[in-house]
Motif scaffolding. Structure first.
Motif, PDB file in Angstrom:
ATOM      1  N   GLU A 181       0.837  -1.190   0.000  1.00 18.42           N
ATOM      2  CA  GLU A 181       0.000   0.000   0.000  1.00 18.42           C
ATOM      3  C   GLU A 181       0.874   1.243   0.000  1.00 18.42           C
ATOM      4  OE1 GLU A 181      -2.651  -0.397   3.323  1.00 18.42           O
ATOM      5  OE2 GLU A 181      -3.778  -1.987   2.364  1.00 18.42           O
ATOM      6  N   GLY A 182       1.834   1.254  -0.937  1.00 18.19           N
ATOM      7  CA  GLY A 182       2.787   2.358  -1.025  1.00 18.19           C
ATOM      8  C   GLY A 182       2.193   3.567  -1.686  1.00 18.19           C
ATOM      9  N   GLY A 183       2.759   3.976  -2.839  1.00 20.89           N
ATOM     10  CA  GLY A 183       2.302   5.195  -3.488  1.00 20.89           C
ATOM     11  C   GLY A 183       2.412   6.345  -2.514  1.00 20.89           C
ATOM     12  N   CYS A 184       1.298   6.978  -2.176  1.00 22.16           N
ATOM     13  CA  CYS A 184       1.314   8.125  -1.269  1.00 22.16           C
ATOM     14  C   CYS A 184       0.997   7.734   0.164  1.00 22.16           C
ATOM     15  CB  CYS A 184       0.362   9.196  -1.768  1.00 22.16           C
ATOM     16  SG  CYS A 184       1.034  10.171  -3.116  1.00 22.16           S
ATOM     17  N   THR A 185       1.518   6.613   0.634  1.00 20.43           N
ATOM     18  CA  THR A 185       1.223   6.235   2.012  1.00 20.43           C
ATOM     19  C   THR A 185       2.440   5.911   2.857  1.00 20.43           C
ATOM     20  OG1 THR A 185       0.850   3.943   1.334  1.00 20.43           O
ATOM     21  CG2 THR A 185      -1.081   5.363   1.494  1.00 20.43           C
ATOM     22  N   ALA A 186       3.576   5.644   2.292  1.00 20.54           N
ATOM     23  CA  ALA A 186       4.708   5.221   3.109  1.00 20.54           C
ATOM     24  C   ALA A 186       6.033   5.363   2.369  1.00 20.54           C
ATOM     25  CB  ALA A 186       4.517   3.773   3.533  1.00 20.54           C
ATOM     26  N   PRO A 187       7.141   5.478   3.133  1.00 26.16           N
ATOM     27  CA  PRO A 187       8.474   5.448   2.522  1.00 26.16           C
ATOM     28  C   PRO A 187       8.835   4.009   2.157  1.00 26.16           C
ATOM     29  CG  PRO A 187       8.495   6.530   4.678  1.00 26.16           C
ATOM     30  CD  PRO A 187       7.214   5.770   4.575  1.00 26.16           C
ATOM     31  N   ILE A 188       8.862   3.715   0.873  1.00 24.79           N
ATOM     32  CA  ILE A 188       9.124   2.362   0.388  1.00 24.79           C
ATOM     33  C   ILE A 188      10.177   2.416  -0.706  1.00 24.79           C
ATOM     34  CG2 ILE A 188       8.126   0.404  -0.884  1.00 24.79           C
ATOM     35  CD1 ILE A 188       5.459   1.093   0.508  1.00 24.79           C
ATOM     36  N   GLY A 189      11.154   1.527  -0.645  1.00 27.17           N
ATOM     37  CA  GLY A 189      12.165   1.411  -1.684  1.00 27.17           C
ATOM     38  C   GLY A 189      12.202  -0.011  -2.208  1.00 27.17           C
ATOM     39  N   ALA A 190      12.547  -0.178  -3.475  1.00 26.28           N
ATOM     40  CA  ALA A 190      12.651  -1.522  -4.046  1.00 26.28           C
ATOM     41  C   ALA A 190      13.540  -1.486  -5.270  1.00 26.28           C
ATOM     42  CB  ALA A 190      11.276  -2.065  -4.420  1.00 26.28           C
ATOM     43  N   ARG A 191      14.384  -2.505  -5.400  1.00 25.88           N
ATOM     44  CA  ARG A 191      15.272  -2.602  -6.563  1.00 25.88           C
ATOM     45  C   ARG A 191      15.394  -4.064  -6.955  1.00 25.88           C
ATOM     46  NH1 ARG A 191      17.351  -2.172 -11.059  1.00 25.88           N
ATOM     47  NH2 ARG A 191      19.349  -1.179 -11.490  1.00 25.88           N
ATOM     48  N   ALA A 192      15.004  -4.376  -8.187  1.00 27.05           N
ATOM     49  CA  ALA A 192      15.143  -5.727  -8.714  1.00 27.05           C
ATOM     50  C   ALA A 192      16.250  -5.749  -9.757  1.00 27.05           C
ATOM     51  CB  ALA A 192      13.832  -6.194  -9.331  1.00 27.05           C
ATOM     52  N   THR A 193      17.059  -6.784  -9.736  1.00 30.34           N
ATOM     53  CA  THR A 193      18.135  -6.936 -10.708  1.00 30.34           C
ATOM     54  C   THR A 193      18.146  -8.367 -11.223  1.00 30.34           C
ATOM     55  OG1 THR A 193      19.697  -7.427  -8.915  1.00 30.34           O
ATOM     56  CG2 THR A 193      19.601  -5.144  -9.685  1.00 30.34           C
ATOM     57  N   ILE A 194      18.547  -8.501 -12.480  1.00 27.27           N
ATOM     58  CA  ILE A 194      18.619  -9.820 -13.106  1.00 27.27           C
ATOM     59  C   ILE A 194      20.074 -10.174 -13.386  1.00 27.27           C
ATOM     60  CG2 ILE A 194      18.023 -11.149 -15.165  1.00 27.27           C
ATOM     61  CD1 ILE A 194      15.445  -9.498 -15.346  1.00 27.27           C
ATOM     62  N   THR A 195      20.490 -11.347 -12.939  1.00 25.68           N
ATOM     63  CA  THR A 195      21.821 -11.860 -13.201  1.00 25.68           C
ATOM     64  C   THR A 195      21.702 -13.297 -13.692  1.00 25.68           C
ATOM     65  OG1 THR A 195      22.732 -10.495 -11.415  1.00 25.68           O
ATOM     66  CG2 THR A 195      24.120 -12.269 -12.245  1.00 25.68           C
ATOM     67  N   ASP A 196      22.216 -13.528 -14.897  1.00 26.03           N
ATOM     68  CA  ASP A 196      22.085 -14.848 -15.515  1.00 26.03           C
ATOM     69  C   ASP A 196      20.602 -15.231 -15.561  1.00 26.03           C
ATOM     70  OD1 ASP A 196      24.857 -14.989 -15.860  1.00 26.03           O
ATOM     71  OD2 ASP A 196      25.128 -15.784 -13.833  1.00 26.03           O
ATOM     72  N   ASN A 197      20.223 -16.304 -14.887  1.00 29.27           N
ATOM     73  CA  ASN A 197      18.840 -16.765 -14.928  1.00 29.27           C
ATOM     74  C   ASN A 197      18.121 -16.560 -13.602  1.00 29.27           C
ATOM     75  OD1 ASN A 197      16.690 -17.957 -16.407  1.00 29.27           O
ATOM     76  ND2 ASN A 197      17.029 -19.908 -15.344  1.00 29.27           N
ATOM     77  N   GLU A 198      18.585 -15.550 -12.837  1.00 31.57           N
ATOM     78  CA  GLU A 198      17.988 -15.278 -11.535  1.00 31.57           C
ATOM     79  C   GLU A 198      17.604 -13.805 -11.413  1.00 31.57           C
ATOM     80  OE1 GLU A 198      20.073 -18.532  -8.561  1.00 31.57           O
ATOM     81  OE2 GLU A 198      21.031 -16.565  -8.785  1.00 31.57           O
ATOM     82  N   ILE A 199      16.584 -13.543 -10.600  1.00 32.09           N
ATOM     83  CA  ILE A 199      16.181 -12.181 -10.294  1.00 32.09           C
ATOM     84  C   ILE A 199      16.226 -11.989  -8.788  1.00 32.09           C
ATOM     85  CG2 ILE A 199      13.720 -12.829 -10.377  1.00 32.09           C
ATOM     86  CD1 ILE A 199      13.151  -9.899 -11.240  1.00 32.09           C
ATOM     87  N   THR A 200      16.801 -10.855  -8.356  1.00 35.10           N
ATOM     88  CA  THR A 200      16.919 -10.540  -6.931  1.00 35.10           C
ATOM     89  C   THR A 200      16.152  -9.260  -6.641  1.00 35.10           C
ATOM     90  OG1 THR A 200      19.108 -11.561  -6.753  1.00 35.10           O
ATOM     91  CG2 THR A 200      18.513  -9.948  -5.058  1.00 35.10           C
ATOM     92  N   LEU A 201      15.331  -9.285  -5.607  1.00 34.82           N
ATOM     93  CA  LEU A 201      14.619  -8.089  -5.162  1.00 34.82           C
ATOM     94  C   LEU A 201      15.122  -7.683  -3.791  1.00 34.82           C
ATOM     95  CD1 LEU A 201      12.336  -5.983  -5.525  1.00 34.82           C
ATOM     96  CD2 LEU A 201      10.830  -7.568  -4.310  1.00 34.82           C
ATOM     97  N   THR A 202      15.522  -6.424  -3.675  1.00 34.95           N
ATOM     98  CA  THR A 202      15.881  -5.830  -2.394  1.00 34.95           C
ATOM     99  C   THR A 202      14.825  -4.777  -2.081  1.00 34.95           C
ATOM    100  OG1 THR A 202      18.229  -6.134  -2.873  1.00 34.95           O
ATOM    101  CG2 THR A 202      17.660  -4.594  -1.107  1.00 34.95           C
ATOM    102  N   GLY A 203      14.181  -4.889  -0.920  1.00 37.24           N
ATOM    103  CA  GLY A 203      13.103  -3.971  -0.594  1.00 37.24           C
ATOM    104  C   GLY A 203      13.212  -3.438   0.818  1.00 37.24           C
ATOM    105  N   VAL A 204      12.559  -2.291   1.056  1.00 39.31           N
ATOM    106  CA  VAL A 204      12.578  -1.684   2.384  1.00 39.31           C
ATOM    107  C   VAL A 204      11.280  -0.926   2.625  1.00 39.31           C
ATOM    108  CG1 VAL A 204      13.695   0.478   1.624  1.00 39.31           C
ATOM    109  CG2 VAL A 204      13.949  -0.295   4.003  1.00 39.31           C
ATOM    110  N   LEU A 205      10.817  -0.974   3.854  1.00 38.84           N
ATOM    111  CA  LEU A 205       9.698  -0.166   4.342  1.00 38.84           C
ATOM    112  C   LEU A 205      10.176   0.527   5.605  1.00 38.84           C
ATOM    113  CD1 LEU A 205       6.652   0.660   4.702  1.00 38.84           C
ATOM    114  CD2 LEU A 205       6.377  -1.479   5.987  1.00 38.84           C
ATOM    115  N   LEU A 206       9.936   1.841   5.707  1.00 36.35           N
ATOM    116  CA  LEU A 206      10.366   2.600   6.877  1.00 36.35           C
ATOM    117  C   LEU A 206       9.220   3.449   7.405  1.00 36.35           C
ATOM    118  CD1 LEU A 206      12.799   3.159   4.431  1.00 36.35           C
ATOM    119  CD2 LEU A 206      14.040   3.582   6.557  1.00 36.35           C
TER     120      LEU A 206
END
Length: 319
Positions: free
Chosen positions: A238-263
């Protein structure tokens, strides 16, 4: 049926740069185009932080209306400004290759303030919260306006620095006419960017087959997958205009990694997650990570924020 595709955009320098990038791509495909600048409410109200305005999609609504009313055929946005739920009849038509998704500190040449009290500026609740989590003794001032305006405000202030998106600084050069040196930038590699930061999105009407088919040829699949994952994470929290949220997805070879944060907005409460799956299983990665954060204390943080009143987003006038 072939036609001239009218590309709607905000009239800031960065937004026009992005719209012209889409225009160039379409014209290389043999499509006829024209740019139609439109001023949004978010570009007009500059004396308040976005999170105090409490409006979702403040930079996209004007273009949505222009498209639905037939004034434009296509709209080009910084993808991080776009609500996770598009209006009825408007669809995602192309995600262009992503630029640098990092946040940068533009400073005045003296970084000794890191070890004591200091003041930096940003209009982003996400950046503010992450900065205060790392530097709780610092002060964070509000900073609004397009990139050039914000750079001039930094120059004329007693702040030690201000935070900008690297992508915006790559696309235009706002240093001319200021005494802020281009080399006085520090990559904040510890700061998790906004979902879809650095990506450009083109949308069109669902029934506009011609525009959608043209734009589909500009779509960058890897960026599309990564931004889908990040925006899914945002939507479930329920991000958008409700909370400080960060997220970064990256693809390496045949894998995807998501790093996320809620503060929490003051940075005192923080919930982090990092997960890697096979690329073929990316579809629900964002949702899975968001639910895990909610179950691990994030739900309580969100509840506290809702009790404290309307909060804001990471949406900005120009990255």
């Amino acid at each position: 049926m072939k036609k001239t595709i009218r590309i709607g955009t905000r009239d800031s320098e960065l937004a026009l740069w992005q719209a012209n990038k889409v225009k160039e791509g379409l014209e290389q495909l043999g499509c006829s185009t024209e740019i139609v600048p439109v001023k949004s409410v978010g570009d007009i109200i500059l004396d308040k932080p976005l999170y105090e305005l409490g409006i979702t999609g403040i930079f996209t609504k004007t273009l949505d209306v222009a498209m639905i009313s037939g004034q434009i055929d296509v709209a080009v946005h910084s993808m991080k400004d776009v609500p996770t739920a598009l209006p009825h009849s408007i669809v995602q038509a192309a995600v262009l290759p992503r630029a640098d998704a990092a946040d940068l500190l533009i400073h005045k040449g003296d970084l000794s303030f890191f070890e004591k009290s200091g003041t930096i500026a940003t209009g982003s609740l996400r950046r503010r919260a992450q900065w205060l989590h790392r530097y709780p003794a610092h002060k964070v001032e509000n900073l609004r306006g397009n990139i050039n305006t914000r750079m001039r405000k930094l120059q004329d202030s007693d702040w030690q620095g201000a935070i900008f998106a690297a992508a915006g600084l790559e696309r235009i050069s706002p240093f001319e006419g200021t005494n802020i040196h281009p080399e006085h930038r520090l990559a904040l590699d510890w700061m998790i960017p906004a979902p879809a930061q650095g990506a450009m999105l083109a949308v069109a009407l669902e029934n506009d087959t011609y525009s959608r088919e043209c734009l589909a040829k500009l779509n960058h699949r890897e960026t599309e997958i990564c931004t889908h994952t990040e925006r899914q994470f945002l939507r479930v929290l329920e991000g958008g205009c409700t909370a400080p949220i960060g997220a970064r997805a990256t693809i390496t070879d045949n894998e995807i990694t998501l790093t996320g944060v809620l503060l929490s907005p003051d940075g005192k409460r923080r919930h982090d997650i990092k997960r890697t799956v096979l690329l073929e299983h990316y579809t629900f990665l964002g949702e899975t990570c968001a639910k895990e954060i909610l179950e691990d204390g994030g739900k309580e943080t969100m509840a506290l924020m809702k009790l404290s009143g309307p909060l804001g987003s990471d949406q900005q006038v120009s990255s």
